[in-house]
Scaffold this motif. Structure first.
Motif, PDB file in Angstrom:
ATOM      1  N   ILE A   1      16.345 -42.396   2.428  1.00  0.00           N
ATOM      2  CA  ILE A   1      17.162 -41.189   2.505  1.00  0.00           C
ATOM      3  C   ILE A   1      17.078 -40.540   3.893  1.00  0.00           C
ATOM      4  O   ILE A   1      18.050 -39.947   4.366  1.00  0.00           O
ATOM      5  CB  ILE A   1      16.765 -40.192   1.398  1.00  0.00           C
ATOM      6  N   ALA A   2      15.945 -40.700   4.575  1.00  0.00           N
ATOM      7  CA  ALA A   2      15.830 -40.144   5.925  1.00  0.00           C
ATOM      8  C   ALA A   2      16.800 -40.834   6.875  1.00  0.00           C
ATOM      9  O   ALA A   2      17.422 -40.190   7.726  1.00  0.00           O
ATOM     10  CB  ALA A   2      14.399 -40.283   6.430  1.00  0.00           C
ATOM     11  N   GLU A   3      16.933 -42.154   6.735  1.00  0.00           N
ATOM     12  CA  GLU A   3      17.879 -42.901   7.562  1.00  0.00           C
ATOM     13  C   GLU A   3      19.309 -42.528   7.209  1.00  0.00           C
ATOM     14  O   GLU A   3      20.173 -42.405   8.084  1.00  0.00           O
ATOM     15  CB  GLU A   3      17.656 -44.396   7.387  1.00  0.00           C
ATOM     16  N   LEU A   4      19.589 -42.345   5.921  1.00  0.00           N
ATOM     17  CA  LEU A   4      20.921 -41.919   5.480  1.00  0.00           C
ATOM     18  C   LEU A   4      21.269 -40.566   6.095  1.00  0.00           C
ATOM     19  O   LEU A   4      22.402 -40.356   6.546  1.00  0.00           O
ATOM     20  CB  LEU A   4      20.960 -41.842   3.951  1.00  0.00           C
ATOM     21  N   SER A   5      20.297 -39.669   6.128  1.00  0.00           N
ATOM     22  CA  SER A   5      20.504 -38.364   6.737  1.00  0.00           C
ATOM     23  C   SER A   5      20.779 -38.498   8.230  1.00  0.00           C
ATOM     24  O   SER A   5      21.688 -37.843   8.779  1.00  0.00           O
ATOM     25  CB  SER A   5      19.275 -37.478   6.495  1.00  0.00           C
ATOM     26  N   ARG A   6      20.026 -39.337   8.899  1.00  0.00           N
ATOM     27  CA  ARG A   6      20.209 -39.530  10.335  1.00  0.00           C
ATOM     28  C   ARG A   6      21.574 -40.147  10.640  1.00  0.00           C
ATOM     29  O   ARG A   6      22.258 -39.728  11.576  1.00  0.00           O
ATOM     30  CB  ARG A   6      19.107 -40.434  10.896  1.00  0.00           C
ATOM     31  N   ARG A   7      21.986 -41.116   9.833  1.00  0.00           N
ATOM     32  CA  ARG A   7      23.257 -41.807  10.069  1.00  0.00           C
ATOM     33  C   ARG A   7      24.457 -40.884   9.887  1.00  0.00           C
ATOM     34  O   ARG A   7      25.476 -41.026  10.570  1.00  0.00           O
ATOM     35  CB  ARG A   7      23.390 -42.989   9.107  1.00  0.00           C
TER      36      ARG A   7
END
Length: 222
Positions: free
Chosen positions: A3-9
């Protein structure tokens, strides 16, 4: 991705992502542990469009959820995706039952037929335009109504450029996202340009004097 990567993307904060999940705007991720989930490109596409509908388009969450369900339904064409995205931004209105409202509705139908536009009867912009024309008629602003054909011609030219540019994006949901953003932000862009042009034309045609330039104002405050 986590989810952290999803937020960053996507640029969407994690609390907002979780809220969108709870409200059904985006699906839950694939569970990989008690407190972990995996997300894919489908989440990226849907999250970007959800954000465009809610934060840019200003739609209520329930309306955005309905629009997303239609846009991401299986077997839907490019034309239908773009139409659903645009229609979601224009809520339906009740038709006014007076003579001005009836005349305006007929005027809109005649304009669409005259210009050869293929527009569905249920397009909510029909009602929005008719309401505006009816109000102008009630106020006696016939001079403005005389300009309607010119407005339509200009709108047709703009729409041609916009749809051509958006269609070059290729990805179906990137196109839908662009429709939402361009429609929502394009309205204030056009309104602002119109006001700037009105001042410029009034200065030229009516012999007025424009205000200080940005450079002059900067020199005075320096």
């Amino acid at each position: 991705m986590r989810i952290a990567e999803l937020s960053r993307r996507t640029g969407v904060p994690i609390p907002t992502i979780k809220y969108y999940m709870r409200e059904g705007l985006i699906p839950q991720g694939e569970r990989t542990g008690p407190n972990q989930a995996r997300y894919g490109e489908e989440h990226v596409r849907r999250l970007r469009l959800a954000r465009a509908l809610v934060e840019v388009g200003g739609l209520p969450v329930a309306s955005a959820r309905e629009a997303l369900a239609l846009i991401f339904s299986s077997g839907i064409s490019e034309f239908d995706v773009l139409g659903k995205a645009q229609y979601a931004l224009t809520p339906p209105r009740e038709r006014a039952g007076d003579d001005a409202g009836d005349e305006a509705a007929a005027q809109v139908d005649e304009l669409i037929a005259r210009r050869g536009w293929q527009v569905k009867p249920g397009n909510p912009a029909r009602r929005t335009l008719a309401d505006a024309l009816a109000t102008l008629r009630r106020l006696g602003e016939d001079d403005y109504l005389d300009l309607l054909e010119t407005y339509a011609e200009t709108a047709e030219h703009l729409a041609d450029m916009e749809v051509r540019a958006i269609s070059r994006r290729g990805d179906l949901h990137a196109m839908a996202e662009a429709i939402v953003i361009w429609t929502t932000l394009g309205d204030p862009v056009l309104a602002s340009l119109r006001r700037l042009a009105q001042e410029a034309q009034a200065t030229r045609l009516l012999g007025g004097t424009a205000g200080k330039t940005a450079e002059e104002a900067a020199e005075e405050t320096a």
